[in-house]
Scaffold this motif. Structure first.
Motif, short mmCIF file in Angstrom:
data_model
loop_
_atom_site.label_atom_id
_atom_site.label_comp_id
_atom_site.label_asym_id
_atom_site.label_seq_id
_atom_site.Cartn_x
_atom_site.Cartn_y
_atom_site.Cartn_z
N ARG A 51 -8.15 9.52 -2.39
CA ARG A 51 -8.12 9.58 -3.86
C ARG A 51 -8.87 8.41 -4.48
NH1 ARG A 51 -2.68 11.00 -2.97
NH2 ARG A 51 -2.02 8.88 -3.51
N GLU A 52 -8.66 7.22 -3.93
CA GLU A 52 -9.33 6.04 -4.48
C GLU A 52 -10.84 6.12 -4.28
OE1 GLU A 52 -7.33 2.86 -2.52
OE2 GLU A 52 -5.67 2.80 -3.96
N ASP A 72 5.26 1.91 -14.50
CA ASP A 72 4.47 0.69 -14.60
C ASP A 72 3.03 0.98 -14.17
OD1 ASP A 72 3.24 -1.79 -14.31
OD2 ASP A 72 5.03 -2.75 -13.50
N PRO A 73 2.05 0.78 -15.05
CA PRO A 73 0.65 1.07 -14.69
C PRO A 73 0.17 0.29 -13.47
CG PRO A 73 0.87 0.70 -17.05
CD PRO A 73 2.18 0.32 -16.44
N THR A 74 0.77 -0.86 -13.18
CA THR A 74 0.30 -1.67 -12.06
C THR A 74 0.86 -1.19 -10.71
OG1 THR A 74 2.12 -3.28 -12.20
CG2 THR A 74 0.17 -3.67 -13.57
N THR A 75 1.87 -0.32 -10.73
CA THR A 75 2.48 0.14 -9.48
C THR A 75 2.54 1.65 -9.34
OG1 THR A 75 4.71 0.00 -10.47
CG2 THR A 75 3.92 -1.93 -9.28
N ASP A 79 0.83 -1.21 0.00
CA ASP A 79 0.00 0.00 0.00
C ASP A 79 0.86 1.26 0.00
OD1 ASP A 79 -2.79 -1.13 0.35
OD2 ASP A 79 -1.74 -2.10 2.01
N LEU A 80 2.10 1.12 0.44
CA LEU A 80 3.03 2.26 0.48
C LEU A 80 4.45 1.69 0.50
CD1 LEU A 80 2.74 5.56 2.41
CD2 LEU A 80 4.80 4.18 2.76
N ILE A 81 5.39 2.45 -0.06
CA ILE A 81 6.79 2.00 -0.10
C ILE A 81 7.68 3.04 0.58
CG2 ILE A 81 8.75 1.40 -1.58
CD1 ILE A 81 6.73 0.49 -3.69
N GLU A 137 0.44 3.92 -8.79
CA GLU A 137 -0.38 4.58 -7.78
C GLU A 137 0.11 4.32 -6.35
OE1 GLU A 137 -2.64 6.75 -8.56
OE2 GLU A 137 -2.28 6.35 -10.69
N ILE A 138 1.13 3.49 -6.19
CA ILE A 138 1.65 3.21 -4.84
C ILE A 138 2.47 4.41 -4.36
CG2 ILE A 138 3.07 1.68 -3.42
CD1 ILE A 138 2.62 -0.51 -5.53
#
Length: 208
Positions: free
Chosen positions: A173-174, A118-121, A95-97, A123-124
């Motif tokens: 945001r989500e 990368d579209p899959t990451t 959820d966060l890095i 938003e992290i």
């Protein structure tokens, strides 16, 4: 020292969430003056807990960070940029890095750049961990996609506050994105209903 749990990943610097039942553990391979040892961080996991990926090549930093977060969040650990990218694209995404800037082979800037490409990451949220306080360095971090910085030496209270803030912002945001999508679907449904009840041709009226 604590021996690796059965089935735990081996190799230099590998870490991850493991264990079974409500009590989960994070195993980190820590290398010191007298060789490598497995350090175990225990934490209670609940379905509501967010998953934080901690990326740092220094065992002491990993210990401090995971120790500060263990009561509130689940954590996974990567000790290199390549391992961080592999974890980030897994089925259970963080959820966060929390990402160290200065690492060998691939620095934090490049890791962040690849995550955002990368579209899959993309938003992290990424928070950089750094000892650098130069404005130019921080500006570069924001340019590659980071949302914040935590400066070394770490303040556990500040770190937890920033992690909480950016997780809350992401959730907001989500939620807004879901609401916007729902509104768009309702508008499209209304448009289709309107089209279905309107005549397909303009009626001819005598005298006009």
């Amino acid at each position: 020292s604590v021996a690796p749990a059965s089935g735990a990943a081996g190799g230099r610097g590998v870490g991850g969430v493991c264990g079974g039942g409500p009590a989960e553990r994070v195993l980190v391979l820590q290398e010191g003056m007298e060789g490598a040892e497995w350090v175990l961080f225990s934490q209670i996991m609940t379905p509501e807990q967010k998953l934080i990926l901690v990326v740092d090549d220094t065992p002491l930093n990993i210990s401090v960070i995971t120790g500060a977060l263990k009561d509130t969040y689940r954590t996974k650990v990567a000790t290199s940029g390549a391992k961080a990218l592999a974890i980030a694209v897994a089925d259970e995404k963080p959820d966060l890095i929390l990402l160290d800037v200065m690492m060998p082979e691939m620095d934090g800037y490049e890791v962040c750049r690849r995550l955002k490409a990368d579209p899959t990451t993309r938003e992290i949220p990424v928070i950089f961990l750094t000892a650098q306080t130069d404005a130019e360095d921080e500006t570069h971090g924001f340019q590659v996609g980071a949302v914040d910085y935590v400066h070394k030496p770490f303040s556990p209270a500040v770190m937890k506050a920033r992690v909480h803030t950016h997780l809350a912002l992401r959730e907001t945001r989500e939620k807004l994105a879901r609401q916007l999508l729902a509104i768009q679907k309702e508008l499209e449904t209304a448009r289709l209903i309107q089209q279905s009840i309107l005549p397909q041709t303009v009626p001819q009226i005598d005298g006009l």
